[in-house]
Write an enzyme that holds these catalytic residues in place. Structure first.
Site, mmCIF file in Angstrom:
data_model
loop_
_atom_site.group_PDB
_atom_site.id
_atom_site.type_symbol
_atom_site.label_atom_id
_atom_site.label_comp_id
_atom_site.label_asym_id
_atom_site.label_seq_id
_atom_site.Cartn_x
_atom_site.Cartn_y
_atom_site.Cartn_z
ATOM 1 N N ASP A 76 0.847 -1.184 0.000
ATOM 2 C CA ASP A 76 0.000 0.000 0.000
ATOM 3 C C ASP A 76 0.888 1.241 0.000
ATOM 4 O O ASP A 76 1.761 1.379 0.853
ATOM 5 C CB ASP A 76 -0.880 -0.026 1.271
ATOM 6 C CG ASP A 76 -2.294 0.437 1.008
ATOM 7 O OD1 ASP A 76 -2.463 1.572 0.532
ATOM 8 O OD2 ASP A 76 -3.230 -0.346 1.297
ATOM 9 N N ASP A 114 -3.155 4.594 -2.404
ATOM 10 C CA ASP A 114 -4.250 5.132 -1.600
ATOM 11 C C ASP A 114 -4.723 6.481 -2.172
ATOM 12 O O ASP A 114 -3.892 7.339 -2.500
ATOM 13 C CB ASP A 114 -3.708 5.343 -0.175
ATOM 14 C CG ASP A 114 -4.782 5.582 0.858
ATOM 15 O OD1 ASP A 114 -5.620 4.696 1.053
ATOM 16 O OD2 ASP A 114 -4.767 6.657 1.491
ATOM 17 N N GLU A 140 -6.498 3.826 -6.001
ATOM 18 C CA GLU A 140 -7.818 4.041 -5.409
ATOM 19 C C GLU A 140 -8.273 5.440 -5.827
ATOM 20 O O GLU A 140 -7.579 6.418 -5.553
ATOM 21 C CB GLU A 140 -7.731 3.941 -3.888
ATOM 22 C CG GLU A 140 -9.104 4.010 -3.218
ATOM 23 C CD GLU A 140 -9.052 4.394 -1.737
ATOM 24 O OE1 GLU A 140 -9.984 4.048 -1.014
ATOM 25 O OE2 GLU A 140 -8.076 5.051 -1.311
ATOM 26 N N HIS A 198 -11.289 -3.105 3.286
ATOM 27 C CA HIS A 198 -11.187 -2.729 4.705
ATOM 28 C C HIS A 198 -11.995 -1.484 5.037
ATOM 29 O O HIS A 198 -12.050 -1.089 6.203
ATOM 30 C CB HIS A 198 -9.719 -2.513 5.055
ATOM 31 C CG HIS A 198 -9.124 -1.355 4.304
ATOM 32 N ND1 HIS A 198 -8.927 -1.388 2.934
ATOM 33 C CD2 HIS A 198 -8.719 -0.139 4.703
ATOM 34 C CE1 HIS A 198 -8.431 -0.226 2.545
ATOM 35 N NE2 HIS A 198 -8.289 0.557 3.600
ATOM 36 N N ASP A 199 -12.564 -0.835 4.039
ATOM 37 C CA ASP A 199 -13.366 0.381 4.267
ATOM 38 C C ASP A 199 -14.854 0.141 4.086
ATOM 39 O O ASP A 199 -15.652 1.066 4.265
ATOM 40 C CB ASP A 199 -12.963 1.481 3.262
ATOM 41 C CG ASP A 199 -11.535 1.964 3.445
ATOM 42 O OD1 ASP A 199 -11.047 1.956 4.590
ATOM 43 O OD2 ASP A 199 -10.920 2.354 2.433
HETATM 44 C C1 GLC Z 1 -8.210 5.219 1.798
HETATM 45 C C2 GLC Z 1 -8.029 4.025 2.691
HETATM 46 C C3 GLC Z 1 -8.724 4.298 4.001
HETATM 47 C C4 GLC Z 1 -8.084 5.499 4.631
HETATM 48 C C5 GLC Z 1 -8.050 6.696 3.686
HETATM 49 C C6 GLC Z 1 -7.060 7.710 4.151
HETATM 50 O O1 GLC Z 1 -9.531 5.437 1.454
HETATM 51 O O2 GLC Z 1 -8.499 2.878 2.057
HETATM 52 O O3 GLC Z 1 -8.672 3.194 4.861
HETATM 53 O O4 GLC Z 1 -8.769 5.844 5.801
HETATM 54 O O5 GLC Z 1 -7.654 6.349 2.378
HETATM 55 O O6 GLC Z 1 -5.752 7.199 4.001
#
Ligand code: GLC
Ligand code: CA
Length: 570
Positions: A98, A206, A253, A326-327
Site C-alpha cells: 500500500d 491510496d 484508489e 477494509h473500508d
Molecule cells: C483510503 C483508505 C482508508 C483510509 C483513507 C485515508 O480510502 O483505504 O482506509 O482511511 O484512504 O488514508
C-alpha cells in the site's frame, strides 16, 4: 506481445492488524501472515495486497505513516517483509504493498519539520495557509476555505506555533503532502523505487486521485481529479517503474472518478496505472448524505453501474473488481443475506457475479468464507476513526443513539476489520491473547477450518471461480453484455470471446424466480452452479440466491493466453 499477467490474476487483500497474530499481543502481524500463506495459496489467489504495515501512530490504522521505509514493531520488521516476499515468490505469488502518498502522519519527520517554522525548507511540503483576511487563527469561519474533511469537520487545522492552518482531507493527524513541490515528488519516487528494489511486485495507491490540489488564492478550487493529476501519475510511472511495468501491478484508489476519467488513468498507452478502484457502485445504496445515509439497494441500478464500467473500459483501460475491502461493510451483509439459511448461497452468488465480470477481482480477507458484519450493540464498541467522528457529529446534531448505531451497523468500517475467522476456538484462532477488536460470535459456524475441506463451502466456490479464470480465456478476455437488465432480482450477463460464450445468472433474492433464458441457451452446459441446477427448459428456474454459469463452447477451444513479464507460472 501477450496480455499483461494481471488480467488473469486474482488479488487477495490482507489487513494485517486483523489477519493473524503470531505473538499473542492481540494484533495481527507479518509473521502471522507468513504462517497463513497456505490458506491464500489454496484459495488460488496469486497476488497478495497488504494494507499498511509501516511505522505509524495508528490514528487511521496505519494509513497515517510516519516512516515510509520501515515496519511498525507491532507488525514485525523489514526482515519479515523480506521473508514474506520470499515465501510468496517461492509459491509463484506476488506482493503488492500500500502506497499512502496523498498524506503522511503528523509524526512523519517531514511534517515535524514543516510545522516547526515558516522558514524551514520543508514548510512548502504541506499545504499551509493563513487565516482568512483579518480573522484570528481558530476563529469560527477563519479557515482558508470551506473544504470539508472526509472524516467530518473542516479540512483545515489551525496550528498555533506558526499561526497558520494546514490541510488534511482525512484526519487532522494526516496532513496532505504538497505535490506541487518537486522535492516532494522526488522523495516519493525515491521511496517507491527503494521498495521495488527490495522486491515488491507493485503498489496499491491510496486515494491517488486526490494528490493534485487546485487551490486558488480566493479559496476556490477542488482536489478530486485535480488539474495536474495525469501529469503527476505519468511522472510517477516514468520515475518509479518505467521499464519494469511488465512484472508489476499498479492499482489506484480513485474515489469520485467517473468512467471517462478512469479510462485516462488506466489506458496502457497513457502510462499511468494498470487499473483503479472506482466507487460508483459503492454509492448506489448511499443517500445524498453519504455512506451513513443508508438507502435500500436498488439492484437494477447496481447492475447498470457495473455494466457502464464494463463498457467504458472495454476498449482501453481495465477494471479492478471489488465488493468489499477494509473500508466497506461485508458484502454478504450488505448485498446478500445474513439469514443462516441463505448466507452461504448469497456469498457464492455475489462472488460468481463479481468474478465473472471483466477485470481483475479482489478478494478481501474473510470474503472467501462469507464473513458477515459484526452485531455492534453500542457506539462505544467502535474503533474506526471515521465512524466514531461521524457518530459523534451525528449525536451533536441531535440524532438519537439508536439511529446512529443503526447507520454504523449498516455501513461502518469496523465490520471488515474484525479478526479473520480461522477456526471455532476462542478468538477464532486469530490470537492467543485478547483481540484488538472483537471477534464475531458467528466464528463458531463461519471459519476457515470448517470450509477448506468442504466441497460445498463458500471457500470451495471461490476456488472454482478462480480455477475457471485459469481455464477459460473468455473469463479474462471475453466482452460483456448485460442481459435481463431490468429484472429486479436476477443479475445476468453474457461474456463472449469469438464464438466461446458464457451466460452468468444469479438470483439475488430469498425467493425463487423463473426467467426466460436468452435465445439459444436452452439446454446449454452448466459449468458451475451454487444450488440445484435444472437447466434445459426454455424458462429457467432459479432458487433463492442460486447462481449458475452456462457455457457454449466455441468451435475451437480458446486457451488462456500465455502471460508476459511476470515470473508467475500456473
Ligand atoms: C483510503 C483508505 C482508508 C483510509 C483513507 C485515508 O480510502 O483505504 O482506509 O482511511 O484512504 O488514508
Ligand atoms: Ca501480534
Amino acid at each position: 506481445m501477450g496480455q499483461p499477467w494481471w488480467r488473469s490474476s486474482v488479488v487477495y487483500q490482507v489487513y494485517p492488524r486483523s489477519f493473524a497474530d503470531s505473538n499473542g499481543d492481540g494484533i495481527g502481524d507479518l509473521p502471522g501472515l507468513i504462517d497463513r500463506l497456505d490458506h491464500i495459496a489454496a484459495l488460488g489467489a496469486d497476488v497478495v495486497w497488504v494494507s499498511p504495515f509501516y511505522p505509524s501512530p495508528q490514528v487511521d490504522n496505519g494509513y497515517d505513516i510516519s516512516d515510509y521505509q520501515g515496519v511498525d514493531p507491532m507488525f514485525g520488521t523489514l526482515a519479515d517483509v523480506d521473508r514474506l516476499l520470499s515465501a510468496l515468490h517461492a509459491r509463484g505469488m506476488k506482493l503488492v504493498i500500500d502506497a499512502v502518498v496523498n498524506h503522511t502522519s503528523d509524526e512523519h519527520p517531514w511534517f515535524v519539520e514543516s510545522r516547526s517554522s515558516r522558514e524551514r525548507p520543508k514548510r512548502d511540503w504541506y499545504w499551509w495557509r493563513p487565516p482568512r483576511a483579518g480573522m484570528p487563527l481558530g476563529a469560527p469561519g477563519a479557515e482558508p476555505n470551506d473544504w470539508r474533511s472526509w472524516f467530518t469537520g473542516s479540512a483545515w487545522e489551525p496550528d498555533e506555533r506558526t499561526g497558520e492552518y494546514y490541510l488534511h482531507v482525512f484526519h487532522a493527524r494526516q496532513p496532505d503532502l504538497n505535490w506541487e513541490n518537486a522535492h516532494v515528488r522526488q522523495a516519493i519516487h525515491a521511496m517507491l523505487r527503494w521498495w521495488l528494489d527490495r522486491g515488491v511486485d507493485g503498489f496499491r495507491f491510496d486515494v491517488i486521485n486526490l494528490i493534485s490540489k487546485h487551490l486558488q488564492p480566493d479559496g476556490t478550487g477542488y482536489f478530486v481529479d485535480g488539474p495536474r493529476i495525469h501529469e503527476f501519475l505519468q511522472e510517477l510511472h516514468e520515475q518509479v517503474w518505467a521499464g519494469r511495468e511488465t512484472a508489476l501491478l499498479t492499482v489506484g484508489e480513485t474515489p469520485g472518478a467517473d468512467v471517462e476519467e478512469a479510462r485516462r488513468y488506466t489506458d496502457p498507452d497513457r502510462h499511468e496505472v494498470d487499473m483503479v478502484f472506482q466507487f460508483e457502485h459503492m454509492h448506489v445504496d448511499h443517500g445524498p448524505g453519504g455512506r451513513y445515509d443508508v438507502r435500500a439497494l436498488d439492484l437494477v441500478e447496481l447492475k447498470r453501474v457495473m455494466a457502464r464500467w464494463q463498457d467504458g473500459l472495454a476498449e482501453a483501460g481495465w477494471n479492478a473488481l471489488y465488493f468489499g475491502n477494509h473500508d466497506q461493510p461485508r458484502p454478504v451483509s450488505r448485498y446478500g443475506s445474513d439469514d443462516p439459511a441463505y448466507r452461504a448461497d448469497s456469498a457464492k452468488a455475489l462472488a460468481t457475479v463479481l468474478h465473472l465480470h471483466r477485470g481483475t477481482p479482489y478478494i478481501y480477507q474473510g470474503e472467501e468464507l462469507g464473513m458477515t458484519n459484526y452485531p455492534f450493540t453500542a457506539l462505544e464498541q467502535l474503533d474506526d476513526v471515521e465512524s466514531r467522528r461521524w457518530a459523534q457529529a451525528a449525536l451533536e446534531r441531535g440524532m438519537d443513539q439508536a439511529a446512529a448505531l443503526a447507520a454504523v451497523n449498516a455501513r461502518g468500517r469496523d465490520h471488515p476489520r474484525t479478526p479473520m475467522q480461522w477456526d471455532a476456538s476462542e478468538h477464532a484462532g486469530f490470537t492467543t491473547g485478547t483481540p484488538w477488536l472483537a471477534v464475531n460470535p458467528n466464528h463458531v459456524e463461519i471459519n476457515a477450518s470448517a470450509q477448506v475441506r468442504d466441497p460445498d463451502s463458500v471457500f470451495a466456490h471461490f476456488q472454482r471461480l478462480i480455477r475457471l479464470r485459469r481455464e477459460l480465456a473468455v473469463v479474462v478476455d471475453g466482452d460483456f453484455t448485460l442481459v435481463l437488465a431490468d429484472h429486479p432480482t436476477v443479475w445476468a450477463f453474457v461474456r463472449r470471446l469469438r464464438d466461446d460464450e458464457l451466460l452468468v445468472l444469479a438470483n439475488l433474492a430469498s425467493h425463487d424466480v423463473d426467467v426466460e433464458l436468452p435465445r439459444g441457451w436452452e439446454g446449454s452446459q452448466v459449468l458451475l452452479a451454487s444450488g440445484p441446477s435444472d437447466v434445459g427448459m426454455p424458462a429457467a428456474h432459479l432458487g433463492p440466491w442460486e447462481a449458475r454459469v452456462h457455457h457454449r463452447p466455441g468451435s475451437a477451444p480458446v486457451e488462456v493466453k500465455p502471460m508476459t513479464g511476470g515470473e508467475t507460472e500456473r
